[in-house]
Design a protein around this motif. Sequence first.
Motif, mmCIF file in Angstrom:
data_model
loop_
_atom_site.group_PDB
_atom_site.id
_atom_site.type_symbol
_atom_site.label_atom_id
_atom_site.label_comp_id
_atom_site.label_asym_id
_atom_site.label_seq_id
_atom_site.Cartn_x
_atom_site.Cartn_y
_atom_site.Cartn_z
ATOM 1 N N PHE A 174 0.832 -7.330 4.874
ATOM 2 C CA PHE A 174 1.143 -5.618 4.540
ATOM 3 C C PHE A 174 1.624 -5.040 4.102
ATOM 4 O O PHE A 174 2.574 -4.956 5.470
ATOM 5 C CB PHE A 174 -0.062 -5.114 4.705
ATOM 6 C CG PHE A 174 -0.976 -5.419 4.437
ATOM 7 C CD1 PHE A 174 -2.638 -4.448 3.464
ATOM 8 C CD2 PHE A 174 -1.800 -6.362 5.085
ATOM 9 C CE1 PHE A 174 -3.983 -4.909 3.010
ATOM 10 C CE2 PHE A 174 -3.328 -6.194 4.869
ATOM 11 C CZ PHE A 174 -4.175 -5.975 3.748
ATOM 12 N N MET A 175 2.563 -4.865 3.185
ATOM 13 C CA MET A 175 3.233 -3.763 3.515
ATOM 14 C C MET A 175 2.678 -2.330 2.772
ATOM 15 O O MET A 175 2.558 -2.405 2.060
ATOM 16 C CB MET A 175 4.768 -4.215 2.062
ATOM 17 C CG MET A 175 6.507 -3.670 1.604
ATOM 18 S SD MET A 175 7.336 -4.153 1.221
ATOM 19 C CE MET A 175 7.618 -5.539 1.901
ATOM 20 N N VAL A 196 1.017 -1.064 0.102
ATOM 21 C CA VAL A 196 -0.129 -0.127 0.436
ATOM 22 C C VAL A 196 0.951 1.835 -0.053
ATOM 23 O O VAL A 196 1.823 1.316 0.063
ATOM 24 C CB VAL A 196 -0.993 -0.188 1.461
ATOM 25 C CG1 VAL A 196 -1.414 -0.581 0.587
ATOM 26 C CG2 VAL A 196 0.063 -0.287 2.196
ATOM 27 N N ASP A 197 0.197 2.026 -0.724
ATOM 28 C CA ASP A 197 1.161 3.523 -0.585
ATOM 29 C C ASP A 197 0.188 4.799 -1.185
ATOM 30 O O ASP A 197 -0.723 4.516 -1.133
ATOM 31 C CB ASP A 197 2.418 3.432 -2.109
ATOM 32 C CG ASP A 197 3.296 4.233 -1.439
ATOM 33 O OD1 ASP A 197 3.431 5.052 -0.313
ATOM 34 O OD2 ASP A 197 4.032 4.041 -1.988
ATOM 35 N N VAL A 198 0.537 5.984 -0.475
ATOM 36 C CA VAL A 198 0.166 6.885 -1.540
ATOM 37 C C VAL A 198 0.638 8.031 -2.490
ATOM 38 O O VAL A 198 2.034 8.410 -2.337
ATOM 39 C CB VAL A 198 -0.278 7.762 -0.002
ATOM 40 C CG1 VAL A 198 0.630 7.829 0.873
ATOM 41 C CG2 VAL A 198 -1.116 9.145 0.052
ATOM 42 N N HIS A 200 2.466 -7.562 9.257
ATOM 43 C CA HIS A 200 2.480 -6.395 8.128
ATOM 44 C C HIS A 200 4.597 -6.143 7.824
ATOM 45 O O HIS A 200 4.912 -7.153 8.783
ATOM 46 C CB HIS A 200 2.474 -5.124 8.846
ATOM 47 C CG HIS A 200 2.645 -4.601 9.848
ATOM 48 N ND1 HIS A 200 2.258 -5.402 11.363
ATOM 49 C CD2 HIS A 200 3.758 -3.505 10.329
ATOM 50 C CE1 HIS A 200 2.965 -4.590 11.947
ATOM 51 N NE2 HIS A 200 3.902 -3.417 12.135
ATOM 52 N N ARG A 201 5.253 -5.801 7.060
ATOM 53 C CA ARG A 201 6.489 -5.507 6.896
ATOM 54 C C ARG A 201 6.901 -3.937 6.644
ATOM 55 O O ARG A 201 5.851 -3.026 6.054
ATOM 56 C CB ARG A 201 6.693 -6.065 5.390
ATOM 57 C CG ARG A 201 7.053 -8.340 6.046
ATOM 58 C CD ARG A 201 6.922 -8.698 4.638
ATOM 59 N NE ARG A 201 7.155 -10.121 3.971
ATOM 60 C CZ ARG A 201 7.323 -10.449 3.673
ATOM 61 N NH1 ARG A 201 7.975 -10.228 2.425
ATOM 62 N NH2 ARG A 201 7.218 -11.936 3.312
ATOM 63 N N PHE A 202 8.116 -3.774 7.503
ATOM 64 C CA PHE A 202 8.050 -2.736 6.515
ATOM 65 C C PHE A 202 9.080 -2.623 4.953
ATOM 66 O O PHE A 202 9.629 -3.455 5.017
ATOM 67 C CB PHE A 202 9.124 -2.258 7.577
ATOM 68 C CG PHE A 202 8.556 -1.528 9.183
ATOM 69 C CD1 PHE A 202 7.470 -0.690 9.031
ATOM 70 C CD2 PHE A 202 8.757 -2.211 9.975
ATOM 71 C CE1 PHE A 202 7.041 -0.540 10.920
ATOM 72 C CE2 PHE A 202 8.044 -1.705 11.256
ATOM 73 C CZ PHE A 202 7.335 -1.370 11.257
ATOM 74 N N CYS A 203 8.910 -1.386 4.447
ATOM 75 C CA CYS A 203 9.614 -1.336 3.441
ATOM 76 C C CYS A 203 11.106 -0.903 4.147
ATOM 77 O O CYS A 203 11.962 0.320 4.513
ATOM 78 C CB CYS A 203 9.117 0.111 2.768
ATOM 79 S SG CYS A 203 10.338 0.039 1.180
#
Length: 490
Positions: free
Chosen positions: A215-216, A153-155, A235-238
């Motif tokens: 989710f990343m 996911v990103d914005v 979830h994962r961190f980039c």
Amino acid sequence: MQGQSSFQIKTYVPTHNCGRIFYNRQVNSTWLSKKYLKTLKSNPSITIQSFKQAMQKDHKVGISKSQVYRTKRKAQELIEGSLMEQYAKLWDYYEKIKRTNLGTTIIVKEDDEESENEEHEIDEAKPRFQRIFVCFGGCKQGFLAGCRPFIGVDVYYLKGPYKGQLLQAVGLDGNNNSYPLAFAVVEGETKSSWKWFFEILCDTLGWFNKQGVTFMSDKQKVNASLVEVSPITAHRFCIRLLYTNFRDSFKGVHLKDIVYKATKASYVQAFEAHMEELKEADEDAFNWFVEKPPSTWPKSHFTPTIKSDILDNNMCESFNSLILEARGKTIIPLLEDIRCILMKRLQVRKEVMRAYTGPICPNIQQTLEKRKEDACNCIAMWARAIYDKHEQPKDYVAHWYKKETYLASYEPMIYLINGYEMWPKSVLPGLLPLKVKKQPGRPRKLRKRQADEPKNPHKLHGGNITTICSLRGDKQLIKHLEKQSATYST
């Protein structure tokens, strides 16, 4: 004459002694927008300078730069409709998508906050647009049929007149390429908007409180919102975000190398060895990572169920490159451009994979061949066991990477829709545009790059330049010439 295509001569002057004048008040932006409507419709990305030169060449008149901007804006309104009309037709677009693309999740949220008094005077009955979530039925069905439960996911900022931001969710297909899943236009990137986005996304996919989904993201507030929606979801961190935050307190190439080695370690013992090396180099840096759960950043602690060891969020960046032009448009053209991009993407990739003859997706097959070459330089007991059973390494490739699984993810379709004249008329009142919150200062045209990102190669960077005044430079030049002339004379 007004209202007709002819004109009337009231005064005739047979002899002219004046020079040619390139100003014509009748050649205004309104007339030019109608004259070049087809040109701008077929080539909307034409530059201002090129468009200005074309109009001056055709009509031999002087046209200012601001006049060209007004011409393009008015032509765009004629093509797409005015901004107010687009938001007023948003409910009609909602009804059309629901009818033509069955299984699509599209949700429009109105602004619950009370509008200002002056806005009530404009149209008291109309609510104001705040958010819209879209997950096309073809993308949802294909993702559930052939993609791993792994979502990035990103914005991204929108560049249209009413701004806002675009939230997106992107998966991975069987060839390790990006698979756009869902997106939303919101008023801004806040914890509330991310929570709203995750609630609808998980409800759409049926993933509320379901284990095995990862989710990343490269945003801290995203992970906080996800924990509220589904506490047991992984979830994962980039890695780029993680190192950027780490670099703010701990700098140095040596520490960076150790961090990346620990991140890319494929088994726990190697990870622990690199962390001990980091502790010897800087104990405070080691303690900084101790606070981060190992399941969120090193490859050695990733769960094997999703069959992915990706460390960055580049799959969202690849989708962003497809919608760069669409991000500058208004609400309905933005939604339609994304729909057309996804519609073509599903069809083209399905046709390309059908022509492929191998049982495993090409990118995965290439990785497998590389692993087989690496195994030739060592004694691999698992490989001996495979060949003793008269099997091949490709027989142990997960089903996610098979051709039939890939085709299953691209088999569903996103369907065409008619022009807005044929959209069903909604009984709901039209919406007002999104609130525009003007930020202090001059608006930025380019995003702020990170310190470790490559700089723009087309921009001249001065670096450390020492300048001197022209008077001092002239004196130095005179001294140099005098010294040379004295040398030649001797």
